[in-house]
Design a protein around this motif. Structure first.
Motif, PDB file in Angstrom:
ATOM      1  N   ARG A  45      12.215  -2.993   9.182  1.00  0.00           N
ATOM      2  CA  ARG A  45      11.860  -4.409   9.365  1.00  0.00           C
ATOM      3  C   ARG A  45      12.889  -5.285   8.675  1.00  0.00           C
ATOM      4  NH1 ARG A  45       6.643  -5.368   5.691  1.00  0.00           N
ATOM      5  NH2 ARG A  45       7.472  -7.430   5.949  1.00  0.00           N
ATOM      6  N   ALA A  54       6.781  -3.964  -0.290  1.00  0.00           N
ATOM      7  CA  ALA A  54       6.906  -2.689   0.424  1.00  0.00           C
ATOM      8  C   ALA A  54       7.993  -2.830   1.483  1.00  0.00           C
ATOM      9  CB  ALA A  54       5.590  -2.302   1.079  1.00  0.00           C
ATOM     10  N   ILE A  55       8.769  -1.777   1.639  1.00  0.00           N
ATOM     11  CA  ILE A  55       9.856  -1.778   2.620  1.00  0.00           C
ATOM     12  C   ILE A  55       9.777  -0.483   3.406  1.00  0.00           C
ATOM     13  CG2 ILE A  55      12.346  -1.852   2.983  1.00  0.00           C
ATOM     14  CD1 ILE A  55      12.575  -3.224   0.265  1.00  0.00           C
ATOM     15  N   ARG A  56       9.662  -0.625   4.718  1.00  0.00           N
ATOM     16  CA  ARG A  56       9.675   0.558   5.585  1.00  0.00           C
ATOM     17  C   ARG A  56      11.131   0.847   5.954  1.00  0.00           C
ATOM     18  NH1 ARG A  56       6.191  -0.177  10.477  1.00  0.00           N
ATOM     19  NH2 ARG A  56       7.342  -2.113  10.529  1.00  0.00           N
ATOM     20  N   PRO A  63      10.949   8.451   8.776  1.00  0.00           N
ATOM     21  CA  PRO A  63      10.324   7.226   8.274  1.00  0.00           C
ATOM     22  C   PRO A  63       9.724   7.420   6.885  1.00  0.00           C
ATOM     23  CG  PRO A  63       9.069   8.132  10.107  1.00  0.00           C
ATOM     24  CD  PRO A  63      10.266   8.996   9.934  1.00  0.00           C
ATOM     25  N   ARG A  64      10.033   6.491   5.992  1.00  0.00           N
ATOM     26  CA  ARG A  64       9.505   6.483   4.625  1.00  0.00           C
ATOM     27  C   ARG A  64       9.189   5.045   4.257  1.00  0.00           C
ATOM     28  NH1 ARG A  64      10.953  11.060   1.301  1.00  0.00           N
ATOM     29  NH2 ARG A  64       9.397  10.134  -0.036  1.00  0.00           N
ATOM     30  N   THR A  65       8.415   4.848   3.223  1.00  0.00           N
ATOM     31  CA  THR A  65       8.110   3.519   2.704  1.00  0.00           C
ATOM     32  C   THR A  65       8.335   3.532   1.207  1.00  0.00           C
ATOM     33  OG1 THR A  65       6.438   3.177   4.409  1.00  0.00           O
ATOM     34  CG2 THR A  65       6.334   1.738   2.491  1.00  0.00           C
ATOM     35  N   VAL A  67       7.621   1.274  -2.213  1.00  0.00           N
ATOM     36  CA  VAL A  67       6.732   0.205  -2.667  1.00  0.00           C
ATOM     37  C   VAL A  67       7.056  -0.138  -4.119  1.00  0.00           C
ATOM     38  CG1 VAL A  67       4.849   0.748  -1.088  1.00  0.00           C
ATOM     39  CG2 VAL A  67       4.932   1.847  -3.303  1.00  0.00           C
ATOM     40  N   TRP A  74      10.360   0.489  -8.183  1.00  0.00           N
ATOM     41  CA  TRP A  74      10.312   0.926  -6.790  1.00  0.00           C
ATOM     42  C   TRP A  74      10.112   2.430  -6.735  1.00  0.00           C
ATOM     43  CZ3 TRP A  74       9.945  -2.233  -2.707  1.00  0.00           C
ATOM     44  CH2 TRP A  74      10.252  -3.571  -2.919  1.00  0.00           C
ATOM     45  N   GLU A  77       6.256   5.823  -1.416  1.00  0.00           N
ATOM     46  CA  GLU A  77       4.818   5.893  -1.240  1.00  0.00           C
ATOM     47  C   GLU A  77       4.407   7.360  -1.202  1.00  0.00           C
ATOM     48  OE1 GLU A  77       2.151   2.939   1.220  1.00  0.00           O
ATOM     49  OE2 GLU A  77       3.096   4.430   2.504  1.00  0.00           O
TER      50      GLU A  77
END
Length: 101
Positions: A45, A54-56, A63-65, A67, A74, A77
């Protein structure tokens, strides 16, 4: 984007925006070297600001996030390893420098 579509029109292939999911952000890639291993990071995003919690991301297309916890650190998740904390911090530092956050 128009340039990419015009090139793809001539070759007959689909533009990148038709192949990727609609939530995917075609932003800049980040290359991070941690413990002598290169990782390719890509944002999912684009709406980032200083207060982002939070950053996807895609880490080597997985895919990871990441937070920001209550202490302002940081983390990934679901991840608790110390290397994950260092890696998440390196990702945030790279993003913050690139986007001047």
């Amino acid at each position: 984007m128009n340039f990419i579509k015009s090139i793809n029109r001539n070759t007959g292939s689909q533009p990148v925006s038709n192949i990727l999911p609609p939530t995917y952000y075609e932003g800049l890639r980040f290359r991070i070297n941690l413990h002598s291993v290169d990782y390719i990071i890509r944002l999912v995003r684009e709406d980032l600001y200083k207060g982002t919690r939070a950053i996807r991301i895609l880490v080597d297309n997985v895919p990871r996030t990441i937070v920001k916890d209550s202490a302002g650190i940081w983390i990934f998740e679901g991840g608790t390893e110390i290397t994950d904390v260092n890696f998440a911090r390196a990702i945030w530092n790279s993003i913050a420098l690139r986007y001047r956050i």
